[in-house]
Design an enzyme around this catalytic site. Structure first.
Site, mmCIF file in Angstrom:
data_model
loop_
_atom_site.group_PDB
_atom_site.id
_atom_site.type_symbol
_atom_site.label_atom_id
_atom_site.label_comp_id
_atom_site.label_asym_id
_atom_site.label_seq_id
_atom_site.Cartn_x
_atom_site.Cartn_y
_atom_site.Cartn_z
ATOM 1 N N THR A 82 -14.712 9.489 -1.619
ATOM 2 C CA THR A 82 -14.239 8.282 -1.009
ATOM 3 C C THR A 82 -12.577 8.515 -1.098
ATOM 4 O OG1 THR A 82 -14.419 7.523 -3.487
ATOM 5 C CG2 THR A 82 -16.212 6.835 -2.068
ATOM 6 N N LYS A 83 -12.193 9.476 -1.717
ATOM 7 C CA LYS A 83 -10.655 9.808 -1.809
ATOM 8 C C LYS A 83 -10.288 11.093 -1.551
ATOM 9 C CE LYS A 83 -10.594 10.088 -6.694
ATOM 10 N NZ LYS A 83 -10.255 9.756 -7.963
ATOM 11 N N HIS A 134 -13.814 0.689 9.077
ATOM 12 C CA HIS A 134 -13.951 -0.831 9.093
ATOM 13 C C HIS A 134 -14.907 -1.158 10.282
ATOM 14 C CE1 HIS A 134 -10.760 -1.044 11.940
ATOM 15 N NE2 HIS A 134 -10.154 -0.649 11.104
#
Length: 182
Positions: free
Chosen positions: A170-171, A124
């Site tokens: 992404t995973k 983030h």
């Protein structure tokens, strides 16, 4: 030779390479750079103090290896690639040209990263607490990463997996898998 560098025997260091650079981070004052025997460090390469690299290192031109990295034997990294600080890289790893390895990335033995692979470490960006959970991906033993792949933070790529060129991971990817796309 600088006092903060320990080089193994039979190393070939280009005269334009810069070894033992001291980082501006206050925790690293007096840190050593250790490079094992038979290293070949090509022109324009910069390797910071506070890193340990095993024997048979080979760099391309204009490589940057930052501080606080632990790198195994027989490591090859090709031109214009960067390893940021705090990474763990195993033995027999090959990182091709124009790659960026983000802080706190783990790459296990026998992994291969093709040209243009980018890793990220901040889940983030911009958050004032992001340093607390910052971690790059983990690339497990024998994984093969194709050209221009982007791997997001906190991801694990399983042992012996193959990631297709141009993918955005992404995973987590299970061991012994083929994955491609976004």
């Amino acid at each position: 030779m600088k006092k903060n560098i320990i080089l193994g025997k039979n190393c070939k260091i280009d005269k334009t390479a810069k070894l033992g650079i001291i980082s501006g981070r206050s925790t690293l004052k007096g840190a050593l750079l250790v490079i094992g025997e038979k290293a070949i460090v090509r022109s324009g390469t910069v390797v910071y103090a506070g890193t340990r690299i095993g024997k048979n290192l080979q760099t391309g031109h204009n490589v940057v290896i930052r501080e606080e990295n632990e790198i195994g034997d027989n490591f090859q990294i090709w031109s214009n690639s960067v390893i940021d600080y705090g990474c763990k890289i195993g033995a027999n790893v090959k990182i091709h040209s124009n790659c960026y390895i983000a802080q706190y990335t783990i790459i296990e033995d026998n992994a291969f990263l093709a040209p243009g692979v980018i890793t990220a470490n901040d889940p983030h960006p911009g958050c004032k607490y992001s340093k607390k959970c910052m971690r790059g991906p983990t690339v497990k033993k024998g994984a093969q990463i194709g050209c221009n792949v982007t791997i997001l933070p906190l991801i694990t790529i399983g042992e012996n997996s193959l990631i297709g060129a141009g993918s955005v991971v992404t995973k987590d990817i299970p061991a012994n898998s083929v994955a491609y796309g976004n």
